[in-house]
Design a protein around this motif. Structure first.
Motif, mmCIF file in Angstrom:
data_model
loop_
_atom_site.group_PDB
_atom_site.id
_atom_site.type_symbol
_atom_site.label_atom_id
_atom_site.label_comp_id
_atom_site.label_asym_id
_atom_site.label_seq_id
_atom_site.Cartn_x
_atom_site.Cartn_y
_atom_site.Cartn_z
ATOM 1 N N ALA A 77 0.834 -1.208 0.000
ATOM 2 C CA ALA A 77 0.000 0.000 0.000
ATOM 3 C C ALA A 77 0.869 1.259 0.000
ATOM 4 O O ALA A 77 0.586 2.220 -0.734
ATOM 5 C CB ALA A 77 -0.929 0.003 1.212
ATOM 6 N N LEU A 78 1.916 1.257 0.794
ATOM 7 C CA LEU A 78 2.808 2.425 0.846
ATOM 8 C C LEU A 78 3.522 2.620 -0.485
ATOM 9 O O LEU A 78 3.680 3.747 -0.960
ATOM 10 C CB LEU A 78 3.815 2.261 1.991
ATOM 11 N N MET A 79 3.935 1.513 -1.104
ATOM 12 C CA MET A 79 4.552 1.606 -2.426
ATOM 13 C C MET A 79 3.571 2.163 -3.449
ATOM 14 O O MET A 79 3.901 3.056 -4.241
ATOM 15 C CB MET A 79 5.047 0.211 -2.853
ATOM 16 N N TYR B 1 19.796 11.318 -6.660
ATOM 17 C CA TYR B 1 19.710 10.002 -6.009
ATOM 18 C C TYR B 1 18.280 9.744 -5.564
ATOM 19 O O TYR B 1 17.472 10.661 -5.468
ATOM 20 C CB TYR B 1 20.617 9.932 -4.765
ATOM 21 N N ALA B 2 18.007 8.466 -5.255
ATOM 22 C CA ALA B 2 16.755 8.085 -4.605
ATOM 23 C C ALA B 2 17.112 7.184 -3.429
ATOM 24 O O ALA B 2 18.192 6.592 -3.383
ATOM 25 C CB ALA B 2 15.832 7.352 -5.572
ATOM 26 N N ALA B 3 16.199 7.113 -2.460
ATOM 27 C CA ALA B 3 16.410 6.250 -1.292
ATOM 28 C C ALA B 3 15.049 5.922 -0.698
ATOM 29 O O ALA B 3 14.081 6.660 -0.897
ATOM 30 C CB ALA B 3 17.287 6.939 -0.241
ATOM 31 N N GLY B 4 14.986 4.815 0.045
ATOM 32 C CA GLY B 4 13.733 4.469 0.700
ATOM 33 C C GLY B 4 14.003 3.795 2.025
ATOM 34 O O GLY B 4 14.998 3.079 2.178
ATOM 35 N N SER C 128 10.111 0.862 -3.275
ATOM 36 C CA SER C 128 9.395 1.974 -3.931
ATOM 37 C C SER C 128 10.354 2.818 -4.740
ATOM 38 O O SER C 128 10.052 3.231 -5.867
ATOM 39 C CB SER C 128 8.692 2.847 -2.882
ATOM 40 N N ALA C 129 11.526 3.097 -4.160
ATOM 41 C CA ALA C 129 12.538 3.905 -4.849
ATOM 42 C C ALA C 129 12.997 3.218 -6.132
ATOM 43 O O ALA C 129 13.115 3.849 -7.187
ATOM 44 C CB ALA C 129 13.731 4.153 -3.924
#
Length: 313
Positions: A64-66, A90-93, A100-101
């Motif tokens: 759900a969060l994704m 950049y991306a991070a999770g 998700s990232a």
């Protein structure tokens, strides 16, 4: 000043998440439908209307969060013309947010990511019988102090640091009796407060090895390409782009420490001055202010926030 995109982890879910995005944008509705189809489940109905107890279940909260994060990303791309590769470095999770990232940066498909997270949630829940494990937040503790507490309180039981969130918040995880000993011991070590967390399993510790094994098998079956931007690994606290390395790190992540504080400081060291949290809640934007006040934190989860942010680029 460069920018990094970050994606929330478990705890940021809330009944009603994504509903305003779905009402405002067909693009968002398509993402939710894609996730529902991939899981053969009306997860969107659970997100929009609850019940909260079902949404909080790990196997539901993770996909759900994704879905919520990816709806924001897709609307930004299709409806507002945001090019994430051009606008960020950049991306991070946080924990599940790393998936998700990777999905947001094109390394995984939405359907595969939803199925991986469903399995991850189910496997984590099954790894330890309910009531045998626990997690607790040590408030007012930095990582070195938390590690001292864990080492003394373990007494042969599984106990470890699970999340180094920064700002004097470290989460510990393991056998329930060991976590309870650690809370008592922490009082004598100058920790402001130790509090049990309302979680269904002891995430990010050695008790999660069965879940790590399940994820190794599942990750070996999916197609993964290099992300458009390097994605900071929870395990290494630095940007990663090689799909083979990312797969291995995602397996290690299940039992390993989420090095969030170090990840954010690494991003700052790469010249990142703005952290943009995409999806449900405002937890990560809040944490960055406690980790380093020089880095700006912004949360983008509602239609008005997305429109304002997209126009500011």
């Amino acid at each position: 000043m460069s920018r990094a995109f970050v994606f929330p982890g478990q705890g940021s879910q809330a009944v009603g998440m994504g509903r305003d995005m779905a009402e405002a944008f067909a693009t968002a509705r398509q993402v939710f439908e894609e996730v529902d189809d991939a899981l053969s489940q009306k997860l969107s109905a659970l997100m929009f209307g609850g019940p909260e107890a079902d949404l909080t279940l790990t196997e539901n909260a993770q996909p759900a969060l994704m879905a919520c994060s990816l709806a924001v990303v897709r609307v930004a791309e299709k409806d507002f013309g945001v090019d994430f590769a051009a606008k960020g470095s950049y991306a991070a999770g946080h924990s599940l947010g790393e998936y998700s990232a990777l999905c947001a940066m094109g390394a995984l498909s939405v359907a595969d990511t939803a199925r991986l997270l469903k399995l991850r949630g189910q496997s984590m829940q099954k790894a330890v019988p309910v009531g045998e494990g626990a997690m607790a937040a040590l408030l007012g503790a930095e990582l070195d102090l938390a590690q001292q507490v864990v080492a003394e309180a373990a007494q042969g039981d599984v106990l470890g640091c699970a999340n180094d969130n920064g700002g004097g918040q470290v989460v510990i995880s393991g056998k329930k009796s060991a976590v309870e000993r650690a809370i008592e011991l922490a009082k004598t070590k100058g920790v402001k407060r130790g509090m049990l967390l309302p979680v269904s399993a002891p995430f990010h510790c050695a008790l999660m090895q069965p879940a790590a094994d399940a994820m190794a098998e599942a990750l070996g079956r999916v197609t993964m390409t290099a992300p458009k931007l390097p994605v900071v690994s929870n395990v290494t606290a630095k940007g990663e782009s090689n799909p083979d390395d990312i797969r291995k790190l995602l397996v290690q992540q299940v039992t390993g420490l989420v090095r969030w504080r170090e990840s954010m400081l690494w991003l700052k060291g790469q010249g990142v001055g703005q952290i943009v949290e995409l999806g449900s809640g405002k937890v990560l934007a809040g944490l960055i202010k406690r980790i380093d006040k020089e880095v700006e934190g912004t949360s983008v989860g509602a239609p008005a926030e997305l429109e304002a942010w997209a126009k500011s680029l």
